[in-house]
Every structure is written in C-alpha cells, then in structure tokens.
Design a protein around this motif. Sequence first.
Motif, PDB file in Angstrom:
ATOM      1  N   ILE A  77      -3.371   2.145   6.195  1.00 22.97           N
ATOM      2  CA  ILE A  77      -3.457   0.682   6.073  1.00 22.97           C
ATOM      3  C   ILE A  77      -2.208   0.050   6.668  1.00 22.97           C
ATOM      4  O   ILE A  77      -1.101   0.252   6.173  1.00 22.97           O
ATOM      5  CB  ILE A  77      -3.618   0.268   4.602  1.00 22.97           C
ATOM      6  CG1 ILE A  77      -4.910   0.848   4.028  1.00 22.97           C
ATOM      7  CG2 ILE A  77      -3.599  -1.255   4.467  1.00 22.97           C
ATOM      8  CD1 ILE A  77      -5.113   0.576   2.546  1.00 22.97           C
TER       9      ILE A  77
ATOM     10  N   PHE B  60      -8.918  -2.337  -3.886  1.00 21.28           N
ATOM     11  CA  PHE B  60      -7.860  -3.352  -3.830  1.00 21.28           C
ATOM     12  C   PHE B  60      -7.711  -4.002  -5.196  1.00 21.28           C
ATOM     13  O   PHE B  60      -8.678  -4.150  -5.944  1.00 21.28           O
ATOM     14  CB  PHE B  60      -8.235  -4.408  -2.788  1.00 21.28           C
ATOM     15  CG  PHE B  60      -7.159  -5.419  -2.505  1.00 21.28           C
ATOM     16  CD1 PHE B  60      -6.183  -5.171  -1.545  1.00 21.28           C
ATOM     17  CD2 PHE B  60      -7.125  -6.634  -3.178  1.00 21.28           C
ATOM     18  CE1 PHE B  60      -5.182  -6.099  -1.274  1.00 21.28           C
ATOM     19  CE2 PHE B  60      -6.136  -7.569  -2.917  1.00 21.28           C
ATOM     20  CZ  PHE B  60      -5.167  -7.304  -1.960  1.00 21.28           C
TER      21      PHE B  60
ATOM     22  N   LEU C 273      -8.138  -3.208   5.389  1.00 22.69           N
ATOM     23  CA  LEU C 273      -8.548  -3.228   3.983  1.00 22.69           C
ATOM     24  C   LEU C 273     -10.066  -3.127   3.811  1.00 22.69           C
ATOM     25  O   LEU C 273     -10.548  -2.876   2.704  1.00 22.69           O
ATOM     26  CB  LEU C 273      -8.051  -4.514   3.307  1.00 22.69           C
ATOM     27  CG  LEU C 273      -6.531  -4.611   3.125  1.00 22.69           C
ATOM     28  CD1 LEU C 273      -6.149  -5.988   2.605  1.00 22.69           C
ATOM     29  CD2 LEU C 273      -6.026  -3.529   2.172  1.00 22.69           C
TER      30      LEU C 273
ATOM     31  N   THR D 266       0.840  -1.198   0.000  1.00 24.72           N
ATOM     32  CA  THR D 266       0.000   0.000   0.000  1.00 24.72           C
ATOM     33  C   THR D 266       0.874   1.247   0.000  1.00 24.72           C
ATOM     34  O   THR D 266       2.054   1.183   0.358  1.00 24.72           O
ATOM     35  CB  THR D 266      -0.926   0.017   1.227  1.00 24.72           C
ATOM     36  OG1 THR D 266      -1.838   1.116   1.110  1.00 24.72           O
ATOM     37  CG2 THR D 266      -0.132   0.166   2.521  1.00 24.72           C
TER      38      THR D 266
ATOM     39  N   LYS E   4     -11.853  -0.452   1.529  1.00 23.04           N
ATOM     40  CA  LYS E   4     -10.829   0.135   0.655  1.00 23.04           C
ATOM     41  C   LYS E   4     -10.905  -0.478  -0.750  1.00 23.04           C
ATOM     42  O   LYS E   4     -11.542  -1.510  -0.971  1.00 23.04           O
ATOM     43  CB  LYS E   4      -9.433  -0.117   1.234  1.00 23.04           C
ATOM     44  CG  LYS E   4      -9.230   0.432   2.645  1.00 23.04           C
ATOM     45  CD  LYS E   4      -9.326   1.932   2.689  1.00 23.04           C
ATOM     46  CE  LYS E   4      -8.807   2.519   3.992  1.00 23.04           C
ATOM     47  NZ  LYS E   4      -9.524   2.046   5.188  1.00 23.04           N
TER      48      LYS E   4
ATOM     49  N   MET F 171     -14.702  -5.160   0.848  1.00 18.55           N
ATOM     50  CA  MET F 171     -13.911  -4.086   0.244  1.00 18.55           C
ATOM     51  C   MET F 171     -14.796  -3.209  -0.637  1.00 18.55           C
ATOM     52  O   MET F 171     -15.830  -3.652  -1.151  1.00 18.55           O
ATOM     53  CB  MET F 171     -12.751  -4.663  -0.566  1.00 18.55           C
ATOM     54  CG  MET F 171     -11.710  -5.359   0.295  1.00 18.55           C
ATOM     55  SD  MET F 171     -10.349  -5.993  -0.713  1.00 18.55           S
ATOM     56  CE  MET F 171      -9.380  -6.855   0.533  1.00 18.55           C
TER      57      MET F 171
ATOM     58  N   ASP G  26      -6.099   1.435  -3.297  1.00 23.80           N
ATOM     59  CA  ASP G  26      -5.494   1.661  -1.982  1.00 23.80           C
ATOM     60  C   ASP G  26      -4.433   0.618  -1.645  1.00 23.80           C
ATOM     61  O   ASP G  26      -3.474   0.914  -0.916  1.00 23.80           O
ATOM     62  CB  ASP G  26      -6.576   1.641  -0.894  1.00 23.80           C
ATOM     63  CG  ASP G  26      -7.590   2.758  -1.064  1.00 23.80           C
ATOM     64  OD1 ASP G  26      -7.161   3.898  -1.335  1.00 23.80           O
ATOM     65  OD2 ASP G  26      -8.801   2.492  -0.933  1.00 23.80           O
ATOM     66  N   ALA G  27      -4.614  -0.598  -2.157  1.00 22.90           N
ATOM     67  CA  ALA G  27      -3.675  -1.677  -1.818  1.00 22.90           C
ATOM     68  C   ALA G  27      -3.759  -2.782  -2.861  1.00 22.90           C
ATOM     69  O   ALA G  27      -4.671  -2.805  -3.695  1.00 22.90           O
ATOM     70  CB  ALA G  27      -3.989  -2.233  -0.430  1.00 22.90           C
TER      71      ALA G  27
END
Length: 292
Positions: free
Chosen positions: A131, A142, A137, A126, A140, A171, A193-194
């Motif tokens: 995070i 992803f 998560l 991330t 968020k 998510m 975000d990740a």
Amino acid sequence: MKRPALSSSFKRFAQLTVAATAIALAGIANAQQVFRVSAIPDEAPTELQRKFKPLGNYLEQKLGMKVEFVPVTDYAASVEGLVNKKLDMVWFGGFTFVQAKIRSNNKVIPIVQREEDEKFRSVFITASPAINSLADLKGKTFTFGSESSTSGHLMPRSFLLAANINPDADMKRVAFSGAHDATVAAVASGKVDAGALNISVWEKLVSQGKIDPKSVRVFYTTPGYYDYNWTVRSDMDPALRKKLTDAFLALNPNDAQGKEILDLQRASRFIPTKTENYEQIEKAARNAGLLK
C-alpha cells in the motif's frame, strides 16, 4: 396583652435553623459555581484526564470557580451534554461542533482553537509494503476512528471519495476503532491493512516511541482543513465567556505554566475562532451523507 418571652432553648433552635439554612444556601451557590468541561473521547480516558488537569487548574485561577472535567462515553454524549446544559464547555472536533450547532439550533459558540487547527490534517497509515497510495486501498481492510470524528473519519472519507474511492463499496471491510490511538494499534497488530487518524496523535505516538514509523508508516497526508475547537453554549454569561476566551489567549509558551498546558494540548498557542470556519466541514459531511 404582653407576649410571653421566648425560651432560651427556642431562641437557640431558631439560631441553629437560620445558620443551617445559610449553610445550605451557600452550598447551593457553591454547587452552581462548578464549571463543567468535557472533550470528545478521541483518546483513552486516562490520557484525556492527564492532558486536562493543568489546564483545569489554570482555568480555576482565571475564572474564580471550581473547574471539573466530566468524561463522556462517546462523541454523541459530548454533544448532548452541552446542548442539554449538563456541560459548560466541550473540546469538539470540527464535525462534532457542526453536529452540536445543528442539534442546538445554532445555540453553541466556538470560542478558541489551536493555531494548528487552522490547517489540520489527517494521515493514512499502513504496515503493508503493498500500500503506497489511496488507490491501493481497494480490496483492502481499513479502519477509521470514531464515526463522529472529523480527522479520523469525515475528512479521510471525504478525501477518499474525492479520489473516486468509496470505502463501503471498494474496500474489503471497513471498521471503526473508536479512537485515534486504537486505529494505530489495529494497524500495527495487523487487524486491518490500513487506517486513518489525526496527524497530531500520530506525531505524539511516534515522539513517545510508542510506534516505530519504520514498521507502521504514513503513506498519504491530507490537505489542511479547520478542525478542533473549544465550544460553549450561547446562553453563557458574556462576561464569563470573555474571561474564558481571554484565559486561553493569554497562555504563553515562554512561562512554565503556559508551556506545560500548551505542550499537553499539542498547541503552539490558542487563537479566536468562529462558526463560519467550519462551513467546509459541514459541506463535506453533507456530501458524504453523514448529515441529513
């Protein structure tokens, strides 16, 4: 009754015909001696070609036949290529090996893996300071890698589910980047975000200076699991399969050729593997609903 003598022109024509036939047959024989290799497209096509070239040259020396790298468009194409005998050997992730095993009705054999693949890992990355754990998560955006990737999707999803996080329900949005390096790019650019990818590609990108680990960082590393291997069809000539296996096992980091190949493959050495090593992957895939 005496047969008429053949004209010199006819004799010459016959000789040319025989010669042409011999050349054609030789061409067919040579065409059959091409050993076709591919790999799941978990990185950019140019990178896969670059990594394979020294290995391909080495295998040509050991096998005594032309070795050709055949790129494929997606993970499914690598499975179908091997099952339908358009490919002779494929670099599979653990999950794509399981898919090939099922699709071929157990007619594929994993021959070798990198020593690192006995305890392979995935990393979650991330650029967001908010995070710091898998629980963070929730809510968020992803991205996984390819849907058929072991280290970029299946195992990260499996560990998320084990942590009581359902990516599809918990998510905000889940995407698939298609490849590990694309996952890093999506996180670094702020598109998501990740994301999750295999640790080997992450470490390579960091070592090459293509990513700053201070701006994009690892916040979770999974436990180890079996992953990548080189797989062939079970109908391959046993003598050829042994020659191929021995060639991989003979790669030595102490000589220049072996070191170049092993470094490009991100391997300390190759070791034998077997179908049973991938039972955990198959179980995880079934539990995650990715195998019916």
